[in-house]
Design a protein around this motif. Structure first.
Motif, PDB file in Angstrom:
ATOM      1  N   ARG A 110       7.165   8.226  -3.572  1.00 38.06           N
ATOM      2  CA  ARG A 110       6.190   9.132  -2.965  1.00 38.06           C
ATOM      3  C   ARG A 110       4.960   8.333  -2.534  1.00 38.06           C
ATOM      4  NH1 ARG A 110       5.121  12.165  -7.264  1.00 38.06           N
ATOM      5  NH2 ARG A 110       3.293  10.934  -7.755  1.00 38.06           N
ATOM      6  N   PHE A 111       4.578   8.479  -1.279  1.00 38.61           N
ATOM      7  CA  PHE A 111       3.407   7.786  -0.748  1.00 38.61           C
ATOM      8  C   PHE A 111       2.230   8.747  -0.721  1.00 38.61           C
ATOM      9  CE2 PHE A 111       7.084   5.739   1.232  1.00 38.61           C
ATOM     10  CZ  PHE A 111       6.867   4.425   0.864  1.00 38.61           C
ATOM     11  N   ARG A 112       1.072   8.286  -1.215  1.00 37.77           N
ATOM     12  CA  ARG A 112      -0.120   9.128  -1.211  1.00 37.77           C
ATOM     13  C   ARG A 112      -1.239   8.391  -0.500  1.00 37.77           C
ATOM     14  NH1 ARG A 112      -0.093  10.184  -7.483  1.00 37.77           N
ATOM     15  NH2 ARG A 112      -2.311  10.510  -7.157  1.00 37.77           N
ATOM     16  N   ALA A 117       0.386   3.628   5.015  1.00 33.64           N
ATOM     17  CA  ALA A 117       0.255   2.502   5.945  1.00 33.64           C
ATOM     18  C   ALA A 117       1.185   1.348   5.549  1.00 33.64           C
ATOM     19  CB  ALA A 117      -1.187   2.026   5.989  1.00 33.64           C
ATOM     20  N   HIS A 118       1.660   1.366   4.295  1.00 39.43           N
ATOM     21  CA  HIS A 118       2.510   0.259   3.807  1.00 39.43           C
ATOM     22  C   HIS A 118       3.824   0.797   3.253  1.00 39.43           C
ATOM     23  CE1 HIS A 118      -0.785  -2.515   4.364  1.00 39.43           C
ATOM     24  NE2 HIS A 118      -1.593  -1.653   3.752  1.00 39.43           N
ATOM     25  N   THR A 119       4.565   1.481   4.106  1.00 36.96           N
ATOM     26  CA  THR A 119       5.848   2.046   3.669  1.00 36.96           C
ATOM     27  C   THR A 119       6.873   0.958   3.358  1.00 36.96           C
ATOM     28  OG1 THR A 119       6.512   2.310   5.964  1.00 36.96           O
ATOM     29  CG2 THR A 119       5.560   4.240   4.878  1.00 36.96           C
ATOM     30  N   GLU A 120       6.647  -0.264   3.878  1.00 37.49           N
ATOM     31  CA  GLU A 120       7.603  -1.354   3.608  1.00 37.49           C
ATOM     32  C   GLU A 120       7.632  -1.708   2.114  1.00 37.49           C
ATOM     33  OE1 GLU A 120       3.696  -3.280   4.307  1.00 37.49           O
ATOM     34  OE2 GLU A 120       4.824  -1.842   5.494  1.00 37.49           O
ATOM     35  N   ILE A 121       6.527  -1.473   1.400  1.00 36.32           N
ATOM     36  CA  ILE A 121       6.494  -1.725  -0.047  1.00 36.32           C
ATOM     37  C   ILE A 121       7.493  -0.793  -0.733  1.00 36.32           C
ATOM     38  CG2 ILE A 121       5.079  -1.591  -2.141  1.00 36.32           C
ATOM     39  CD1 ILE A 121       2.643  -2.265  -0.356  1.00 36.32           C
ATOM     40  N   GLU A 146      11.042  10.562   4.917  1.00 29.20           N
ATOM     41  CA  GLU A 146      10.965  11.982   5.285  1.00 29.20           C
ATOM     42  C   GLU A 146       9.604  12.484   4.823  1.00 29.20           C
ATOM     43  OE1 GLU A 146      14.263  13.802   3.317  1.00 29.20           O
ATOM     44  OE2 GLU A 146      15.735  12.705   4.520  1.00 29.20           O
ATOM     45  N   GLY A 147       8.708  12.661   5.755  1.00 29.92           N
ATOM     46  CA  GLY A 147       7.351  13.082   5.401  1.00 29.92           C
ATOM     47  C   GLY A 147       6.661  11.995   4.605  1.00 29.92           C
ATOM     48  N   ARG A 148       6.245  12.309   3.390  1.00 30.46           N
ATOM     49  CA  ARG A 148       5.584  11.315   2.538  1.00 30.46           C
ATOM     50  C   ARG A 148       6.525  10.748   1.485  1.00 30.46           C
ATOM     51  NH1 ARG A 148       0.418  10.414   2.768  1.00 30.46           N
ATOM     52  NH2 ARG A 148      -0.886  11.663   4.153  1.00 30.46           N
ATOM     53  N   MET A 149       7.836  11.055   1.601  1.00 33.71           N
ATOM     54  CA  MET A 149       8.820  10.574   0.622  1.00 33.71           C
ATOM     55  C   MET A 149       9.840   9.687   1.314  1.00 33.71           C
ATOM     56  SD  MET A 149       8.361  12.293  -2.383  1.00 33.71           S
ATOM     57  CE  MET A 149       9.758  12.940  -3.214  1.00 33.71           C
ATOM     58  N   MET A 150      10.186   8.590   0.676  1.00 32.67           N
ATOM     59  CA  MET A 150      11.263   7.726   1.156  1.00 32.67           C
ATOM     60  C   MET A 150      12.312   7.742   0.058  1.00 32.67           C
ATOM     61  SD  MET A 150      11.201   3.720   2.243  1.00 32.67           S
ATOM     62  CE  MET A 150      10.337   3.934   3.774  1.00 32.67           C
TER      63      MET A 150
END
Length: 160
Positions: A110-112, A117-121, A146-150
Motif C-alpha cells: 500500500r502506497f501512502r 512517486a516511488h512505486t518501483e520500491i 491498482e490505485g494506491r495498491m500494487m
C-alpha cells in the motif's frame, strides 16, 4: 406412462420387456419402487429398487465427498514500501504457511502520500517476496498497480 419398458431387477438381473402395468404390479408384489433409469432409451429402462434407501445412500456419499474436499481461499498479506527486514520475514513465513495449506496468497503493498512517486520500491519488494517463495509457489499475476495498491498473486505449486 410408456406402453412398454425394459425391466431390471433389484439385483441387476434383466427381467425383459413388458408393459408398464405389469412392471408396477411386480414392484408392488416385491414392495419396491419402479424407477425410470434411462427414459430416452427405446423402450425406456426401469429398475426395481428401494428408492428411499437409494436416496439415503446418495446423500451419504455426497456428504462424504464434501467432507474430503478442500476449499481454496485467497489469503491477503499487506505491506508498506518502508517495511523492515524482520517484519518482511514474518510476513514471508505466514505466506509460506498459507501456501503449504494449499491456499492462494495475494501480496499487496500500500502506497501512502509521497510513496506514490516511488512505486518501483514496492515492485522490487513484491519481486523479492515472489523470489523468496519461488520453491513453494508460482506467480499467477505479476505485480500490477491498482490505485494506491500494487499486488501479486501466488498459488501453490501443484507438484505435491
Amino acid at each position: 406412462m410408456d406402453k412398454e419398458i425394459r425391466l431390471i431387477g433389484d439385483e441387476g438381473q434383466q427381467l425383459g420387456i413388458m408393459s408398464a402395468e405389469e412392471a408396477l404390479k411386480i414392484a408392488d408384489e416385491q414392495g419396491l419402487d419402479l424407477v425410470k433409469i434411462s427414459p430416452q432409451a427405446v423402450p425406456p429402462v426401469c429398475k426395481l429398487m428401494n428408492y428411499g434407501k437409494f436416496r439415503f445412500e446418495q446423500s451419504k456419499k455426497e456428504k462424504e465427498a464434501r467432507k474430503n474436499q478442500h476449499v481454496v481461499e485467497i489469503k491477503e498479506i499487506r505491506m508498506s514500501p518502508g517495511i523492515e527486514v524482520g517484519d518482511f520475514n514474518t510476513k514471508l513465513k505466514n505466506a509460506q504457511k498459507f501456501i503449504a495449506d494449499g491456499n492462494r496468497v495475494k501480496v499487496s503493498v500500500r502506497f501512502r502520500g509521497r510513496e506514490m512517486a516511488h512505486t518501483e520500491i514496492g515492485k522490487d519488494l513484491l519481486d523479492q517476496f515472489a523470489e523468496q517463495c519461488a520453491e513453494v509457489a508460482n506467480v499467477d499475476k505479476a505485480a500490477k498497480l491498482e490505485g494506491r495498491m500494487m499486488s501479486i498473486f501466488l498459488s501453490p505449486k501443484s507438484g505435491k
